[in-house]
Design a protein around this motif. Structure first.
Motif, short mmCIF file in Angstrom:
data_model
loop_
_atom_site.label_atom_id
_atom_site.label_comp_id
_atom_site.label_asym_id
_atom_site.label_seq_id
_atom_site.Cartn_x
_atom_site.Cartn_y
_atom_site.Cartn_z
N ARG A 62 74.82 26.48 32.77
CA ARG A 62 75.66 25.52 32.48
C ARG A 62 74.85 24.42 31.81
O ARG A 62 73.78 24.05 31.87
N VAL A 63 75.60 23.83 30.59
CA VAL A 63 74.96 22.90 29.78
C VAL A 63 76.12 21.97 29.37
O VAL A 63 76.92 22.48 28.81
N HIS A 64 76.21 20.58 29.91
CA HIS A 64 77.19 19.68 29.36
C HIS A 64 76.76 18.27 29.40
O HIS A 64 75.69 18.22 30.14
N PRO A 65 77.55 17.32 28.80
CA PRO A 65 77.04 15.87 28.77
C PRO A 65 77.20 15.40 30.57
O PRO A 65 78.14 15.99 31.33
N GLY A 66 76.46 14.50 31.10
CA GLY A 66 76.54 13.86 32.34
C GLY A 66 75.46 14.02 33.08
O GLY A 66 74.39 14.43 32.75
N GLU A 67 75.43 13.61 34.34
CA GLU A 67 74.56 13.68 35.43
C GLU A 67 75.31 14.44 36.69
O GLU A 67 76.45 14.25 36.92
N GLU A 68 74.26 15.20 37.29
CA GLU A 68 74.60 15.74 38.76
C GLU A 68 73.77 15.01 39.71
O GLU A 68 72.47 15.03 39.29
N TRP A 69 74.17 14.91 40.98
CA TRP A 69 73.44 14.92 41.94
C TRP A 69 73.86 15.79 43.37
O TRP A 69 75.29 16.03 43.42
N LEU A 70 73.06 16.27 43.89
CA LEU A 70 73.65 17.34 44.85
C LEU A 70 72.78 17.11 46.15
O LEU A 70 71.41 16.73 46.17
#
Length: 201
Positions: free
Chosen positions: A125-133
């Protein structure tokens, strides 16, 4: 449809654009640069001389830490700050189970996710934004760009979603995660974790 009719279809966003930029403590130059606009163009948007396109609204909403609805001046319904376990409903997509763990309609979305073994690990996956897991249970294989990370319970990761990434459970019993992202108003079924419509594992 005349250009004047098209111009009046959207409510004027000028007052909100300026107020939200100032709330975010950004100069005109800094906000314009982050959105890929010239300062003069953003200034015209803020004074109502130009109307922004939807991609511009999405970019500015992300930069200002808000939603497109707030940029448009729409009244946001009252949202509960607390989400009770009994009110959390599970959704499945591509074998993954998602439980909304935060209030809907906010710029930041929180989920509890169960990833079964052997599901969607090959989808990048590649898309705008940030992720935290944050790994709650089991072991996770996280690939960020060209690097593979193996995470266990208590481990976490925080990354820019424009970095190509993929997530897979390492154990036969799967892995459980807390997951937070800034994909504004994204429906659960189209998150970066699960498949997109028509995609096969």
């Amino acid at each position: 449809m005349s250009s004047s009719e098209a111009f009046t279809e959207l409510p004027s966003v000028a007052p909100q654009l300026r107020a939200l930029r100032r709330r975010a403590s950004l100069t005109l130059e800094a906000a314009a640069g982050a959105a890929g606009l010239s300062p003069a163009h953003l200034s015209r948007l803020e004074t109502g001389q130009r109307q922004p396109s939807l991609p511009m609204l999405l970019a500015l909403a992300r930069i200002y830490g808000t939603t497109v609805s707030e940029l448009l001046g729409e009244t946001v319904a009252e949202r509960d700050s607390v989400v009770r376990a009994a009110d959390m409903e599970a959704t499945e997509a591509g074998g993954w189970t998602y439980v909304q763990a935060g209030a809907p309609g906010r710029g930041m979305q929180a989920l509890r996710v169960r990833v079964p073994h052997g599901s969607q690990g090959d989808i990048v996956r590649v898309h705008p934004g940030e992720e935290w897991l944050y790994v709650l249970k089991g072991r996770l294989r996280l690939r960020l760009g060209d690097t593979t990370h193996r995470l266990g319970p208590g481990d976490s990761a925080h990354f820019d979603s424009l970095t190509p990434h993929r997530i897979a459970a390492q154990d036969p019993d799967g892995v459980e995660l807390l997951f937070v992202h800034t994909l504004l108003q994204s429906p659960t079924a189209t998150l970066c974790l699960g498949p997109t419509p028509g995609e096969t594992p």
